[in-house]
Design an enzyme around this catalytic site. Sequence first.
Site, mmCIF file in Angstrom:
data_model
loop_
_atom_site.group_PDB
_atom_site.id
_atom_site.type_symbol
_atom_site.label_atom_id
_atom_site.label_comp_id
_atom_site.label_asym_id
_atom_site.label_seq_id
_atom_site.Cartn_x
_atom_site.Cartn_y
_atom_site.Cartn_z
ATOM 1 N N HIS A 150 -4.516 -92.887 101.283
ATOM 2 C CA HIS A 150 -3.628 -91.735 101.435
ATOM 3 C C HIS A 150 -2.434 -92.075 102.329
ATOM 4 O O HIS A 150 -2.604 -92.421 103.497
ATOM 5 C CB HIS A 150 -4.431 -90.591 102.049
ATOM 6 C CG HIS A 150 -3.697 -89.306 102.176
ATOM 7 N ND1 HIS A 150 -3.578 -88.630 103.370
ATOM 8 C CD2 HIS A 150 -3.068 -88.536 101.246
ATOM 9 C CE1 HIS A 150 -2.911 -87.514 103.194
ATOM 10 N NE2 HIS A 150 -2.593 -87.428 101.908
ATOM 11 N N HIS A 206 6.387 -87.484 104.143
ATOM 12 C CA HIS A 206 5.527 -86.353 103.807
ATOM 13 C C HIS A 206 6.181 -85.023 104.142
ATOM 14 O O HIS A 206 6.250 -84.113 103.316
ATOM 15 C CB HIS A 206 4.184 -86.463 104.531
ATOM 16 C CG HIS A 206 3.283 -85.293 104.279
ATOM 17 N ND1 HIS A 206 3.297 -84.156 105.067
ATOM 18 C CD2 HIS A 206 2.374 -85.060 103.304
ATOM 19 C CE1 HIS A 206 2.424 -83.285 104.595
ATOM 20 N NE2 HIS A 206 1.850 -83.800 103.526
#
Length: 302
Positions: free
Chosen positions: A51, A93
């Site tokens: 991730h 992100h």
Amino acid sequence: MYARPAAATAAALLGVGALLLPTATAQAATPQSTNTVQASTATDSPVVVAHRGASAYAPENTLAAIDKASDMGFRWVENDVQRTKDGELVIMHDDNLKRTTNVEEVFPDRSPWKVADFTAAEIAKLDAGSWFDAKYAGARVPTLEQYMNRVEQNHQKLVLEVKKPELYPGIEQDTLDVLKKTGWLDREHVGSKLVWQSFSADSMRKVHALRPDIKKGFLGTPSVAELPEYAKFVDQINSRHTTISYAYVASIHAMRGPHDKPLEIFTWTVDEAADAQRADGYGVDGIISNKPDVVRSAIADD
């Protein structure tokens, strides 16, 4: 503990786990047309995806993070894409730069430090590593082009997430343009190395209209009654691990997606061994983790 149910295992062996590493037989097979998503092969173990790279061990969404994942032996990584003021796609992100860069020091008068308010050249000046560990001082926010080239160099595969596409009209085509430029829209990459995911169903519909051959995942946990609608334009339902059950996973696998293959499910963000074993027991096709080594060890011991 949490042994994978026989039904889920059988389903996986029949082709649910389309993203797992190819066997010699699958590698030797003749590639399918780019009008369909080409599966790799399946085993009864889920794919483990790093991730934002191996983000428990290196600063997230940097080249260092995907290099770390590669060094640890992980073929699949996940990232996040935003767009700058001058139209460059970068790997970040959050929609602002505060948490993972020194933007407040470099540009103190530019609050709230949104990615969309900075040019790519300005973002390239930022330190994206020191916040994590001083040894990563000087790490940069990569552009999507730089990132794709490094994933290719590492012989890795990618779960690509476009963040908040509603903030960036046209970002779907922009992303496709970069993927094409870096060689990621050929049969090999689309067939077995790329998944595109988003929390936005509208964005996923746009991507499906533009490139129906690309494998796509919707991030969320739609109701079982809603699954037939999602199955028209996505190949995966990728849900938070706390929101799923064996019955829900079975309902997903019972549906067939736009390429006439069973829907899949990748679950996130799983960092504890017990959670990994539970998800594995549900029969998920992939597990996304900041600590992919913990997941790999947990399901290997299952």
